[in-house]
Design a protein around this motif. Structure first.
Motif, PDB file in Angstrom:
ATOM      1  N   GLY A 169     -51.740  56.100 -41.274  1.00 30.29           N
ATOM      2  CA  GLY A 169     -51.446  56.790 -42.207  1.00 30.29           C
ATOM      3  C   GLY A 169     -50.514  58.099 -41.985  1.00 30.29           C
ATOM      4  O   GLY A 169     -51.037  58.757 -41.035  1.00 30.29           O
ATOM      5  N   ALA A 170     -49.499  58.365 -42.759  1.00 32.48           N
ATOM      6  CA  ALA A 170     -48.630  59.503 -42.729  1.00 32.48           C
ATOM      7  C   ALA A 170     -48.513  60.229 -44.175  1.00 32.48           C
ATOM      8  O   ALA A 170     -48.371  59.118 -44.861  1.00 32.48           O
ATOM      9  N   VAL A 209     -49.790  63.252 -39.756  1.00 36.90           N
ATOM     10  CA  VAL A 209     -50.288  61.847 -39.525  1.00 36.90           C
ATOM     11  C   VAL A 209     -51.858  61.970 -39.528  1.00 36.90           C
ATOM     12  O   VAL A 209     -52.384  62.800 -39.314  1.00 36.90           O
ATOM     13  N   VAL A 210     -52.532  60.743 -39.726  1.00 40.84           N
ATOM     14  CA  VAL A 210     -54.094  60.738 -39.871  1.00 40.84           C
ATOM     15  C   VAL A 210     -54.534  60.170 -38.551  1.00 40.84           C
ATOM     16  O   VAL A 210     -54.184  59.338 -38.160  1.00 40.84           O
ATOM     17  N   TYR A 211     -55.663  61.127 -37.833  1.00 42.36           N
ATOM     18  CA  TYR A 211     -56.038  60.503 -36.960  1.00 42.36           C
ATOM     19  C   TYR A 211     -57.357  59.545 -37.401  1.00 42.36           C
ATOM     20  O   TYR A 211     -58.111  59.991 -38.363  1.00 42.36           O
ATOM     21  N   GLY A 212     -57.356  58.395 -37.124  1.00 42.40           N
ATOM     22  CA  GLY A 212     -58.082  57.453 -37.860  1.00 42.40           C
ATOM     23  C   GLY A 212     -59.789  56.889 -37.645  1.00 42.40           C
ATOM     24  O   GLY A 212     -60.450  57.003 -38.362  1.00 42.40           O
ATOM     25  N   THR A 250     -43.052  57.206 -36.992  1.00 40.47           N
ATOM     26  CA  THR A 250     -44.209  58.036 -36.256  1.00 40.47           C
ATOM     27  C   THR A 250     -45.383  57.680 -36.729  1.00 40.47           C
ATOM     28  O   THR A 250     -46.497  57.543 -35.756  1.00 40.47           O
ATOM     29  N   VAL A 251     -45.731  57.083 -37.869  1.00 38.27           N
ATOM     30  CA  VAL A 251     -47.225  56.378 -38.216  1.00 38.27           C
ATOM     31  C   VAL A 251     -47.676  55.426 -37.254  1.00 38.27           C
ATOM     32  O   VAL A 251     -48.833  55.330 -37.061  1.00 38.27           O
ATOM     33  N   PRO A 252     -46.833  54.434 -36.587  1.00 39.06           N
ATOM     34  CA  PRO A 252     -47.373  53.592 -35.846  1.00 39.06           C
ATOM     35  C   PRO A 252     -48.129  54.197 -34.532  1.00 39.06           C
ATOM     36  O   PRO A 252     -49.136  53.540 -33.968  1.00 39.06           O
ATOM     37  N   LEU A 253     -47.626  55.632 -34.410  1.00 42.69           N
ATOM     38  CA  LEU A 253     -48.356  55.994 -33.105  1.00 42.69           C
ATOM     39  C   LEU A 253     -49.707  56.444 -33.327  1.00 42.69           C
ATOM     40  O   LEU A 253     -50.590  56.596 -32.206  1.00 42.69           O
ATOM     41  N   THR A 254     -50.288  56.331 -34.507  1.00 39.70           N
ATOM     42  CA  THR A 254     -51.742  56.792 -34.852  1.00 39.70           C
ATOM     43  C   THR A 254     -52.497  55.505 -34.462  1.00 39.70           C
ATOM     44  O   THR A 254     -53.811  55.967 -34.127  1.00 39.70           O
ATOM     45  N   VAL A 285     -39.434  53.444 -31.454  1.00 38.68           N
ATOM     46  CA  VAL A 285     -40.498  52.578 -32.194  1.00 38.68           C
ATOM     47  C   VAL A 285     -39.797  51.835 -33.146  1.00 38.68           C
ATOM     48  O   VAL A 285     -38.893  52.179 -34.139  1.00 38.68           O
ATOM     49  N   HIS A 286     -40.031  50.472 -32.931  1.00 41.72           N
ATOM     50  CA  HIS A 286     -39.156  49.463 -33.689  1.00 41.72           C
ATOM     51  C   HIS A 286     -40.349  48.971 -34.769  1.00 41.72           C
ATOM     52  O   HIS A 286     -41.348  48.733 -34.780  1.00 41.72           O
ATOM     53  N   THR A 287     -39.646  49.256 -35.972  1.00 41.84           N
ATOM     54  CA  THR A 287     -40.393  49.128 -37.248  1.00 41.84           C
ATOM     55  C   THR A 287     -39.709  48.018 -38.329  1.00 41.84           C
ATOM     56  O   THR A 287     -38.399  48.092 -38.017  1.00 41.84           O
ATOM     57  N   GLU A 288     -40.266  47.498 -38.992  1.00 41.13           N
ATOM     58  CA  GLU A 288     -39.794  46.667 -40.475  1.00 41.13           C
ATOM     59  C   GLU A 288     -40.397  47.305 -41.371  1.00 41.13           C
ATOM     60  O   GLU A 288     -41.729  47.558 -41.641  1.00 41.13           O
ATOM     61  N   THR A 289     -39.549  48.065 -42.592  1.00 46.18           N
ATOM     62  CA  THR A 289     -40.184  48.627 -43.814  1.00 46.18           C
ATOM     63  C   THR A 289     -40.230  47.450 -44.692  1.00 46.18           C
ATOM     64  O   THR A 289     -39.355  46.874 -45.204  1.00 46.18           O
ATOM     65  N   PHE A 290     -41.178  48.178 -45.490  1.00 40.41           N
ATOM     66  CA  PHE A 290     -41.588  47.331 -46.678  1.00 40.41           C
ATOM     67  C   PHE A 290     -42.067  48.104 -47.980  1.00 40.41           C
ATOM     68  O   PHE A 290     -42.774  49.088 -47.776  1.00 40.41           O
TER      69      PHE A 290
END
Length: 348
Positions: A64-65, A85-88, A148-152, A316-321
């Motif tokens: 999460g961001a 961003v959230v530390y999970g 950035t959110v995938p880094l979490t 960071v390779h992302t696909e957004t939805f």
């Protein structure tokens, strides 16, 4: 507000309307700007009823961001409108592991009923989410929340796995990355940034191997029945110093063990929907090959990753939805047709 929930065992996740939460004492309300979708979600949603322990309905999303929207009574240490961003992997905050920032290994979380967002607690696949403490938030400044959110998780998990093996990644060493999707393509970049190791990547399609090459892999090998022999050939008969398996299925674990060299580390990160295990013992592995299964990473390591992101280390390779498209994103995740990490943007 809208949220993506897993509501019925064995059914697909649904986009639903639920009440906007209110932060309690010490808590933070985030307006979610981006939420990652992970294979762990798919693993959880494929558990049979007798093994499912996460509660229903479950708002998904453990990456999460967001922007700080409201502070609960007595909450300090973070300002309204801060992008974070959230530390999970939330922990108790006071045990021996948590005191070191290793809340991923909290010794009291199960006892106290503390669960990560999206894996027991309401997650980030919603317009707003509750974070239980400001210590679980890391400011990101002007970084793009989608990138950035995938880094979490997709970044933090391989970063934690790689850091413990850095002493073995000297000049002339080799690291093998099995699976080049959300976690694997970031692992390649972390290896290139932190070590001089030659990086060899495996995956099942030429498209995914092309992604591995694009983000820095020195060599690629198709992950098939001949993968172990082809990796050994590429390494001149010598085993790898570090093998990272981001799939965790029996065939990939077998490949990992077969290509590991003497005094190497084999790190199994991926979780398969079917039982899988490494065969360990005399004549089953290279001498002094260490096999480990890590879980997520520490708060300090997430801060380090965000620092690296500010330095421009990651592509960071992302696909957004959009939120309404989240069920489709999960379908594509299960089918293996995503390029990199799927990220849901609630504002779309």
């Amino acid at each position: 507000m809208r949220a993506v929930q897993y509501r019925t065992i064995g059914a697909a996740p649904e986009v639903v309307d639920i009440d906007k939460p209110t932060p309690g004492p010490g808590q933070v309300l985030l307006e979610v700007t981006a939420a990652g979708i992970c294979h762990s979600d798919d693993f959880v949603m494929n558990l049979p009823a007798d093994q499912y322990t996460y509660g229903l309905p479950l708002t998904l999303g453990h990456e999460g961001a967001g922007r700080v929207a409201e502070l609960g009574p007595g909450t300090t240490g973070i300002d309204i409108c801060t992008d974070v961003v959230v530390y999970g992997p939330w922990g108790c905050g006071t045990c021996h592991a948590c005191a070191q920032g290793k809340e991923n290994y909290c010794s009291r979380a199960a006892e106290l009923g503390i669960n990560p967002p999206g894996l027991g607690a309401p997650g980030a696949l919603a317009e707003f989410m509750i974070v239980d403490s400001p210590r679980h938030l890391v400011p990101i400044g002007d970084l793009d929340p989608v990138a950035t959110v995938p880094l979490t998780d997709a970044g933090l998990t391989p970063y934690h796995a790689i850091k413990r093996s850095l002493p073995k990644l000297r000049a002339g060493s080799t690291a093998v990355v099995i699976g080049t999707g959300g976690l694997g393509h970031l692992a390649i970049q972390i290896l290139r940034a932190l070590s001089p190791a030659r990086v060899l990547a495996l995956d099942v399609t030429e498209e995914k191997l092309a992604l591995a090459t694009a983000v820095g892999a020195h060599d690629v090998v198709l992950s098939d029945a001949d993968a172990a022999a082809n990796v050994r050939k590429a390494l001149g008969g010598r085993g790898a110093d570090l093998v990272l398996d981001f799939v965790g299925a029996q065939p990939t674990i077998d490949t990992a063990m077969a290509v590991a060299g003497v005094e190497s580390d084999v790190t199994i990160v991926g979780i398969s929907s079917k039982p899988a295990a490494a065969q360990v013992g005399f004549f089953r592995q290279a001498y002094e090959a260490s096999v480990t299964v890590p879980y997520w990473g520490s708060r300090g390591e997430l801060i380090e990753l965000i620092d690296l992101a500010h330095q421009g280390v990651f592509d960071v390779h992302t696909e957004t939805f959009a939120m309404a498209e989240a069920p489709t994103a999960y379908e594509r995740l299960a089918a293996g047709t995503l390029a990199g990490r799927a990220v849901v943007v609630p504002s779309l």
